[in-house]
Design a protein around this motif. Structure first.
Motif, PDB file in Angstrom:
ATOM      1  N   ALA A  27     -56.986  64.562   5.176  1.00 46.53           N
ATOM      2  CA  ALA A  27     -56.032  64.484   3.875  1.00 46.53           C
ATOM      3  C   ALA A  27     -55.525  62.839   3.717  1.00 46.53           C
ATOM      4  CB  ALA A  27     -54.775  65.173   4.154  1.00 46.53           C
ATOM      5  N   ASP A  28     -55.486  62.894   2.496  1.00 52.59           N
ATOM      6  CA  ASP A  28     -54.814  61.412   1.939  1.00 52.59           C
ATOM      7  C   ASP A  28     -53.610  60.901   2.149  1.00 52.59           C
ATOM      8  OD1 ASP A  28     -57.363  60.927   0.592  1.00 52.59           O
ATOM      9  OD2 ASP A  28     -56.595  61.517  -1.099  1.00 52.59           O
ATOM     10  N   GLU A  29     -52.520  61.941   2.331  1.00 49.55           N
ATOM     11  CA  GLU A  29     -51.210  61.896   2.691  1.00 49.55           C
ATOM     12  C   GLU A  29     -50.555  63.190   2.950  1.00 49.55           C
ATOM     13  OE1 GLU A  29     -48.499  61.105  -0.623  1.00 49.55           O
ATOM     14  OE2 GLU A  29     -50.206  61.132  -1.897  1.00 49.55           O
ATOM     15  N   PHE A  30     -49.653  63.357   3.570  1.00 54.38           N
ATOM     16  CA  PHE A  30     -48.764  64.450   3.888  1.00 54.38           C
ATOM     17  C   PHE A  30     -47.339  64.090   3.394  1.00 54.38           C
ATOM     18  CE2 PHE A  30     -47.837  61.498   7.503  1.00 54.38           C
ATOM     19  CZ  PHE A  30     -46.570  61.945   7.682  1.00 54.38           C
ATOM     20  N   ARG A  31     -46.773  65.316   3.269  1.00 50.61           N
ATOM     21  CA  ARG A  31     -45.271  65.330   2.847  1.00 50.61           C
ATOM     22  C   ARG A  31     -44.542  66.467   3.500  1.00 50.61           C
ATOM     23  NH1 ARG A  31     -45.982  64.489  -3.902  1.00 50.61           N
ATOM     24  NH2 ARG A  31     -47.169  62.625  -3.606  1.00 50.61           N
ATOM     25  N   LEU A  32     -43.428  65.999   4.393  1.00 52.75           N
ATOM     26  CA  LEU A  32     -42.724  67.000   4.965  1.00 52.75           C
ATOM     27  C   LEU A  32     -41.545  67.546   4.204  1.00 52.75           C
ATOM     28  CD1 LEU A  32     -41.877  64.867   8.241  1.00 52.75           C
ATOM     29  CD2 LEU A  32     -43.049  67.110   8.021  1.00 52.75           C
ATOM     30  N   ASN A  38     -39.554  73.537   5.003  1.00 52.07           N
ATOM     31  CA  ASN A  38     -39.923  74.746   5.988  1.00 52.07           C
ATOM     32  C   ASN A  38     -41.431  74.248   6.365  1.00 52.07           C
ATOM     33  OD1 ASN A  38     -37.999  76.614   5.568  1.00 52.07           O
ATOM     34  ND2 ASN A  38     -38.506  76.815   3.454  1.00 52.07           N
ATOM     35  N   GLY A  39     -41.893  73.057   6.067  1.00 49.74           N
ATOM     36  CA  GLY A  39     -43.347  72.836   6.441  1.00 49.74           C
ATOM     37  C   GLY A  39     -43.610  71.378   6.240  1.00 49.74           C
ATOM     38  N   ILE A  40     -45.076  71.401   5.816  1.00 52.34           N
ATOM     39  CA  ILE A  40     -45.981  70.086   5.369  1.00 52.34           C
ATOM     40  C   ILE A  40     -46.648  70.524   4.118  1.00 52.34           C
ATOM     41  CG2 ILE A  40     -45.385  68.813   7.296  1.00 52.34           C
ATOM     42  CD1 ILE A  40     -48.720  69.332   7.905  1.00 52.34           C
ATOM     43  N   ASP A  41     -46.805  69.491   3.314  1.00 53.63           N
ATOM     44  CA  ASP A  41     -47.885  69.586   2.141  1.00 53.63           C
ATOM     45  C   ASP A  41     -48.977  68.405   2.533  1.00 53.63           C
ATOM     46  OD1 ASP A  41     -46.539  71.553   0.833  1.00 53.63           O
ATOM     47  OD2 ASP A  41     -45.404  69.945  -0.052  1.00 53.63           O
ATOM     48  N   LEU A  42     -50.078  68.871   2.660  1.00 52.29           N
ATOM     49  CA  LEU A  42     -51.260  68.145   2.700  1.00 52.29           C
ATOM     50  C   LEU A  42     -51.870  67.489   1.321  1.00 52.29           C
ATOM     51  CD1 LEU A  42     -53.055  69.349   5.784  1.00 52.29           C
ATOM     52  CD2 LEU A  42     -51.381  67.289   5.998  1.00 52.29           C
ATOM     53  N   ILE A  43     -51.860  66.410   1.042  1.00 51.10           N
ATOM     54  CA  ILE A  43     -52.330  66.128  -0.249  1.00 51.10           C
ATOM     55  C   ILE A  43     -53.878  65.296  -0.427  1.00 51.10           C
ATOM     56  CG2 ILE A  43     -51.789  64.783  -2.436  1.00 51.10           C
ATOM     57  CD1 ILE A  43     -49.586  66.794  -1.608  1.00 51.10           C
ATOM     58  N   SER A 103     -57.753  64.169  -2.493  1.00 49.67           N
ATOM     59  CA  SER A 103     -58.273  64.073  -3.901  1.00 49.67           C
ATOM     60  C   SER A 103     -58.926  65.292  -4.119  1.00 49.67           C
ATOM     61  CB  SER A 103     -59.237  62.967  -3.799  1.00 49.67           C
ATOM     62  OG  SER A 103     -60.450  63.264  -2.937  1.00 49.67           O
ATOM     63  N   PRO A 104     -59.224  65.646  -5.472  1.00 52.32           N
ATOM     64  CA  PRO A 104     -59.803  66.764  -5.973  1.00 52.32           C
ATOM     65  C   PRO A 104     -61.321  66.839  -5.408  1.00 52.32           C
ATOM     66  CG  PRO A 104     -58.835  65.769  -8.048  1.00 52.32           C
ATOM     67  CD  PRO A 104     -58.623  65.018  -6.657  1.00 52.32           C
ATOM     68  N   ALA A 105     -62.038  65.872  -5.190  1.00 50.78           N
ATOM     69  CA  ALA A 105     -63.195  66.064  -4.591  1.00 50.78           C
ATOM     70  C   ALA A 105     -63.265  66.381  -3.075  1.00 50.78           C
ATOM     71  CB  ALA A 105     -64.064  64.543  -4.513  1.00 50.78           C
ATOM     72  N   ASP A 106     -62.206  65.909  -2.393  1.00 55.51           N
ATOM     73  CA  ASP A 106     -61.967  66.184  -0.884  1.00 55.51           C
ATOM     74  C   ASP A 106     -61.482  67.563  -0.738  1.00 55.51           C
ATOM     75  OD1 ASP A 106     -63.444  63.737  -0.213  1.00 55.51           O
ATOM     76  OD2 ASP A 106     -61.302  62.756   0.128  1.00 55.51           O
ATOM     77  N   PHE A 107     -60.797  68.096  -1.655  1.00 51.69           N
ATOM     78  CA  PHE A 107     -59.940  69.422  -1.148  1.00 51.69           C
ATOM     79  C   PHE A 107     -60.501  70.520  -0.450  1.00 51.69           C
ATOM     80  CE2 PHE A 107     -58.738  73.692  -2.947  1.00 51.69           C
ATOM     81  CZ  PHE A 107     -57.544  73.752  -2.097  1.00 51.69           C
ATOM     82  N   SER A 108     -61.969  70.948  -0.797  1.00 50.39           N
ATOM     83  CA  SER A 108     -62.511  72.059  -0.460  1.00 50.39           C
ATOM     84  C   SER A 108     -62.884  71.462   1.330  1.00 50.39           C
ATOM     85  CB  SER A 108     -63.738  72.523  -0.750  1.00 50.39           C
ATOM     86  OG  SER A 108     -63.818  72.993  -2.147  1.00 50.39           O
ATOM     87  N   THR A 109     -63.268  70.393   1.448  1.00 47.74           N
ATOM     88  CA  THR A 109     -63.435  70.003   2.879  1.00 47.74           C
ATOM     89  C   THR A 109     -62.332  69.946   3.683  1.00 47.74           C
ATOM     90  OG1 THR A 109     -65.138  68.528   2.109  1.00 47.74           O
ATOM     91  CG2 THR A 109     -64.441  67.878   4.393  1.00 47.74           C
ATOM     92  N   VAL A 110     -61.142  69.408   3.294  1.00 47.48           N
ATOM     93  CA  VAL A 110     -59.712  69.224   4.014  1.00 47.48           C
ATOM     94  C   VAL A 110     -59.479  70.771   4.247  1.00 47.48           C
ATOM     95  CG1 VAL A 110     -57.472  68.772   3.945  1.00 47.48           C
ATOM     96  CG2 VAL A 110     -59.341  67.091   3.026  1.00 47.48           C
ATOM     97  N   LEU A 111     -59.448  71.627   3.277  1.00 45.90           N
ATOM     98  CA  LEU A 111     -59.029  73.023   3.274  1.00 45.90           C
ATOM     99  C   LEU A 111     -59.806  73.800   4.573  1.00 45.90           C
ATOM    100  CD1 LEU A 111     -57.331  75.493   2.228  1.00 45.90           C
ATOM    101  CD2 LEU A 111     -59.105  75.961   0.507  1.00 45.90           C
ATOM    102  N   GLU A 112     -61.269  73.672   4.698  1.00 47.25           N
ATOM    103  CA  GLU A 112     -61.995  74.165   5.508  1.00 47.25           C
ATOM    104  C   GLU A 112     -61.498  73.680   7.161  1.00 47.25           C
ATOM    105  OE1 GLU A 112     -64.066  76.771   5.470  1.00 47.25           O
ATOM    106  OE2 GLU A 112     -63.183  76.916   3.458  1.00 47.25           O
ATOM    107  N   SER A 113     -61.131  72.445   6.898  1.00 47.96           N
ATOM    108  CA  SER A 113     -60.882  71.755   8.192  1.00 47.96           C
ATOM    109  C   SER A 113     -59.496  72.386   8.730  1.00 47.96           C
ATOM    110  CB  SER A 113     -60.603  70.171   8.015  1.00 47.96           C
ATOM    111  OG  SER A 113     -60.270  69.769   9.291  1.00 47.96           O
ATOM    112  N   VAL A 114     -58.602  72.520   7.868  1.00 49.94           N
ATOM    113  CA  VAL A 114     -57.257  73.400   8.222  1.00 49.94           C
ATOM    114  C   VAL A 114     -57.481  74.636   8.651  1.00 49.94           C
ATOM    115  CG1 VAL A 114     -55.233  74.136   7.282  1.00 49.94           C
ATOM    116  CG2 VAL A 114     -55.866  72.019   6.587  1.00 49.94           C
TER     117      VAL A 114
END
Length: 252
Positions: free
Chosen positions: A161-166, A169-174, A176-187
């Protein structure tokens, strides 16, 4: 950011309820049809279609429905021709609102949206009036009470992920649109289940709302999302979590 993130999570839960009424299936089918029409019917070469199909499967949409939606998009079977449009406007206190709409009759949709805005303290504006306030990003929200900055940073680095935001209740991983699917699968490979995951529009700044303005803003968001042609709604409002939960529960 808290208002955006909280609403995104709430919208995901609402989609489960909508699915029982068939409303979510209708919207998902539209998105699949438009994605197939624009980029072709092969999900391997069409990232937008691949993402739409993934969301449809997560909502337990039957494969036969998905296949027919793709075929309508590629012209293999007849169906309504949906036009994808973007609309922009303002809510109470000048809150920015962006809409992605898929309609087979723009002349019907525009006045209906204008009425929704005017009845809920806002106004439909010209394209470009608020879009400059948003960035297109992938967002993956995880419930993680008590998450520390170190743990969140570790997860962001490990998943790409490019960045995170606390948040509360938890965190948001942010991403790029191009990397979204790859990061989601990793999660997901880490046995983590997102409460919200999609390519979205994230506001650069927010407008704090409370009292009547907050109540009116929630009514506007709900009315827009109830409209059959509205695929997505994004806004830069910031309503305190406790008040937002109270308003969404129907107890203003």
């Amino acid at each position: 950011m808290s208002g955006h993130s909280k609403w995104a999570t709430t919208k995901h839960k609402k989609a489960i309820i909508d699915a029982k009424r068939g409303k979510a299936f209708t919207r998902l089918a539209k998105e699949i049809t438009v994605a197939a029409r624009i980029g072709g019917g092969d999900p391997e070469g069409n990232p937008r279609l691949r993402t739409a199909m993934l969301k449809a499967r997560e909502e337990n949409m039957p494969m036969d429905n998905i296949k027919k939606a793709i075929q309508r998009g590629t012209g293999e079977i007849p169906g309504a021709h949906y036009e994808e449009c973007q609309f922009e406007g303002h809510g109470p206190k000048g809150v920015a609102v962006m809409l992605k709409v898929q309609t087979d009759n723009k002349n019907r949709t525009v006045p209906e949206l204008r009425t929704i805005f005017s009845k809920n303290g806002g106004n439909l504006g010209e394209n470009g009036c608020v879009s400059w306030m948003f960035d297109q990003k992938g967002m993956i929200s995880l419930e993680w009470p008590g998450a520390t900055e170190d743990k969140a940073m570790e997860l962001a680095l490990e998943t790409g992920a490019d960045e995170f935001r606390l948040h509360e209740n938890g965190i948001d991983l942010i991403t790029s649109p191009a990397d979204f699917s790859t990061v989601l699968e990793s999660v997901k490979s880490r046995k983590l289940v997102p409460t919200f995951a999609e390519i979205t529009m994230i506001p650069q700044t927010s407008v704090h709302l409370d009292g009547k303005d907050a109540q009116m803003m929630v009514r506007l968001m709900e009315a827009l999302e109830e409209h059959d042609d509205v695929e997505n709604v994004w806004s830069n409002f910031d309503i305190p979590d406790a008040l937002l939960e109270q308003l969404l529960s129907g107890n203003p």
